[in-house]
Design a protein around this motif. Structure first.
Motif, mmCIF file in Angstrom:
data_model
loop_
_atom_site.group_PDB
_atom_site.id
_atom_site.type_symbol
_atom_site.label_atom_id
_atom_site.label_comp_id
_atom_site.label_asym_id
_atom_site.label_seq_id
_atom_site.Cartn_x
_atom_site.Cartn_y
_atom_site.Cartn_z
ATOM 1 N N CYS A 27 111.761 90.856 57.612
ATOM 2 C CA CYS A 27 110.310 91.233 57.936
ATOM 3 C C CYS A 27 109.476 89.977 58.264
ATOM 4 C CB CYS A 27 109.777 91.864 56.630
ATOM 5 S SG CYS A 27 110.242 93.476 56.036
ATOM 6 N N ARG A 30 109.403 89.122 61.983
ATOM 7 C CA ARG A 30 108.900 90.137 62.763
ATOM 8 C C ARG A 30 107.265 90.318 62.361
ATOM 9 N NH1 ARG A 30 114.121 91.590 62.215
ATOM 10 N NH2 ARG A 30 114.972 92.500 63.928
ATOM 11 N N LYS A 97 114.485 92.466 68.390
ATOM 12 C CA LYS A 97 113.623 91.599 67.701
ATOM 13 C C LYS A 97 112.340 91.366 68.718
ATOM 14 C CE LYS A 97 115.317 88.590 65.143
ATOM 15 N NZ LYS A 97 115.875 87.377 64.481
ATOM 16 N N PHE A 154 112.124 98.916 62.463
ATOM 17 C CA PHE A 154 110.967 98.668 62.601
ATOM 18 C C PHE A 154 110.295 98.969 63.764
ATOM 19 C CE2 PHE A 154 113.410 95.013 60.471
ATOM 20 C CZ PHE A 154 112.530 94.942 59.296
ATOM 21 N N TYR A 157 108.686 102.299 62.833
ATOM 22 C CA TYR A 157 107.615 102.270 62.159
ATOM 23 C C TYR A 157 106.253 101.762 62.731
ATOM 24 C CZ TYR A 157 104.503 99.017 59.519
ATOM 25 O OH TYR A 157 103.129 98.120 58.933
ATOM 26 N N HIS A 186 112.400 98.911 54.023
ATOM 27 C CA HIS A 186 111.043 98.479 54.728
ATOM 28 C C HIS A 186 109.927 98.978 53.944
ATOM 29 C CE1 HIS A 186 108.148 98.158 58.117
ATOM 30 N NE2 HIS A 186 107.978 97.178 57.340
#
Length: 657
Positions: A27, A30, A97, A154, A157, A186
């Motif tokens: 986390c 990012r 990423k 991610f 999300y 997450h």
């Protein structure tokens, strides 16, 4: 990191700690700072790991190596909130990423520009038209990647966040569930999903991964859905599982105790509405509420104090803490909290809300509204600030205070006022302008800001019963029962066992001459536990109006017993009304002992003293010479000592307000 091995059991705390450390690192890379903070706080609550048991770093792919320099440069710009600059240098990167940070930078750039335009807007109508212009482009690009199956947890999300911002809620729920399955740890994805769950049936229908973090999510959802007992049980289970040192759990338990019977709602209902309706009713309601739930308030306060001892620089949830201090009128403690938070960070949303509560407690409503507005400039989606700001506008009733509040809220232009009126023609403010009139434009502005604040609170969270109830109260003040009935029903659906919602519904039905429904609501309010001690009184008066004397007398008796059992007979103004009626009722039914007792009690109240004396004189003139034992009127009811029949049972099965 393989998430498939996660299970719902908490047996292996070492493995859970490893997962938390790993997901926190992901986390941070990012820029998902809130999720990283949550994971770090939870990991801190567990015992430290030996060096040889620390989790390994995430796998480093060829794409990651190729994008390393660009990603490092862009991340430095991202951390400085230069989002457009970060996105520029990430364009064309191939790694997962880098792609996430590229799309996330574009999203945050649009949000930043939207917030800047919102601050520069002249009024609420313009603010409502400001949009994040990047959302549609992001949706198109992410949709193509999603259809191709190229999005990781991610990025899924982020795709869900974009869909939610575009009000595509059904699709957003599906994507968030997919993101959770892809990356269960997450926390940000779980929180976003929680904002879209509207009821317990929807929660049960979700297909969620069977991992330990699901218990945290369920506890959070139970709190949001006002299922406080279930939430407290979940958090207790988490403590017993090994998270006893978690400040997050302590804060959530404190919030849950705060939410029992709606302590925040108390601010909107008892304090605010006291100035708009019967002040004596509000005062007695406050006494009943605090005496009934004092233990829960004390528990919540104790937990918040423990939290501050463990983490003295914590600002999260301190606005909730200030609500409790406000309810108990603990002005020195609230002042100390406000000064302490200002020293830590004066520009946090929670700090502004605490200061607003402090000024509101001191009846400095202009300053309170100013700080709630400051909180909304920092975070336009702060639900509590919207509700409380509307509350403060309604507290400022006179013309000069309304003008001052309006000037404190934003800059006024005459042309903008005309725009407001045009908008009112097309929306639900039309009946408001008809009621108030153009000549009273200042009061219209005041009500308009209150409506805007409360309506915006509903837009932020449709599960907020306080906002629905606030709109109902406002329409009630404007003597528009059809409108307030709609909003009270919405509030009742969210709080079906809250007596105040039921009493409000009963009042609305009564004004609409629907006496049967009104009686059902009042009786149901009494049955679920009437914290205001008003349901029986209103039911008795309604029976009295309908010439149902036996039922009215029975309700008055229950009301007096309820008040005397709480020790509030000297504070409750309506006791004399009940005693007057019962005295006359017993006299007409030739029950002179009971009538004499009621008349004697009437003499204890200034507004009923003369009537009590007159009734005693009447009784002495017609009383038989043979004395009969006086019944204890205020003893618990039984078939042996009550001279009137019980209230007929009400059929509540077919009634749904």
């Amino acid at each position: 990191m393989k998430m498939a091995a996660l299970c719902s059991e908490f047996g292996d705390l070492v493995q859970i700690k490893k997962h938390l450390i790993s997901v926190t690192s992901l986390c941070k890379e990012r820029g998902l700072l809130h999720s990283a903070k949550w994971g770090s706080e939870l990991a801190f609550a567990l015992d430290p790991l030996p060096k040889d048991e620390l989790p390994p770093s995430a796998p480093f792919t060829e794409d990651d190596a190729q994008d390393l320099d660009a990603l490092s440069l862009a991340k430095s710009y991202f951390d400085l909130k230069e989002y457009d600059r970060a996105a520029y240098f990430l364009k064309g990167c191939c790694s997962q990423k880098a792609y996430f940070l590229y799309m996330y930078s574009r999203y945050l750039s649009g949000e930043k520009k939207k917030d800047d335009e919102t601050v520069d807007s002249l009024g609420p109508l313009e603010k409502g038209q400001v949009r994040n212009e990047a959302l549609r482009e992001l949706r198109v690009e992410l949709s193509k990647k999603h259809n191709a199956g190229e999005l990781d947890g991610f990025t899924l999300y982020l795709y869900g966040v974009v869909l939610r911002k575009l009000d595509l809620l059904k699709e957003a729920v599906e994507v968030f569930v997919e993101a959770i399955h892809s990356l269960p740890l997450h926390w940000g994805a779980w929180l976003e999903l929680s904002n879209l769950v509207t009821n317990i049936e929807m929660l049960k229908s979700l297909s969620l991964p069977d991992c330990w973090i699901k218990d945290f999510f369920m506890a959070h959802m139970y709190t949001e859905l006002q299922m406080i007992k279930e939430a407290l049980q979940k958090y207790q289970n988490l403590i017993e599982a090994g998270f006893s040192k978690s400040t997050y759990i302590i804060s959530q338990i404190a919030v849950a105790y705060h939410n029992i019977r709606g302590f925040t709602f108390y601010l909107l209902d008892e304090i605010f509405f006291a100035s708009q309706k019967n002040v004596m009713r509000a005062g007695s309601g406050v006494t009943a509420l605090l005496s009934h739930f004092i233990s829960d308030i004390d528990q919540a306060l104790a937990l918040f104090n423990e939290l501050r001892d463990q983490d003295p620089y914590r600002i999260d949830n301190m606005d909730t803490f200030s609500n409790l201090l406000y309810v108990k009128s603990m002005k020195p403690e609230l002042s100390y909290l406000a000064h302490n938070l200002v020293e830590i960070d004066k520009y946090r949303v929670e700090t502004c809300c605490v200061i607003g509560n402090y000024y509101s407690l001191r009846s400095q409503h202009e300053k309170a509204a100013l700080y709630f507005q400051r909180a909304l400039k920092l975070n336009p989606r702060c639900l509590g600030a919207w509700t409380l700001m509307g509350h403060e506008y309604m507290e400022m009733k006179n013309t000069s205070a309304a003008i001052q509040a309006y000037r404190s809220g934003s800059t006024c232009r005459k042309w903008w006022i005309s725009q407001c009126l045009v908008q009112c023609v097309n929306e639900e403010f039309l009946p408001l302008t008809r009621r108030i009139g153009i000549l009273n434009i200042v009061f219209f502005i005041m009500y308009f800001f209150f409506f805007f604040s409360i309506r915006h609170a509903i837009e932020v969270n449709k599960r907020d019963y306080r906002a629905w109830y606030g709109l109902g109260q406002t329409y009630e003040i404007l003597k528009m029962p059809f409108y307030c009935l709609y909003y009270y029903r919405k509030a009742h659906q969210l709080r079906p066992n809250d007596s105040r919602m039921l009493v409000a519904l009963g009042e609305s039905y009564e004004k609409l001459s629907q006496q049967v429904e009104a009686k059902k609501c009042y009786w149901r309010a009494y049955s679920v536990g009437d914290v205001e001690k008003m349901a029986l009184l209103k039911l008795a008066k309604l029976h009295e109006q309908l010439n149902e004397s036996d039922d009215a007398a029975q309700c008055y008796m229950l009301y007096i017993q309820d008040i005397f059992s709480c020790g509030e007979q000297l504070e409750h103004a309506e006791v004399s009304t009940a005693l007057r009626y019962l005295g006359q009722y017993y006299f007409k039914n030739k029950l002179y002992d009971e009538a004499s007792l009621c008349a004697a009690r009437c003499c204890d109240y200034n507004d009923a003293r003369e009537e009590g004396k007159a009734l005693l004189r009447q009784i002495s003139q017609v009383r038989d010479q043979i004395e009969t034992p006086s019944a204890d009127l205020f003893a618990p009811l039984s078939n042996n000592n009550t001279p009137v029949r019980r209230v007929s049972p009400l059929n509540l099965i077919s009634f749904t307000p």
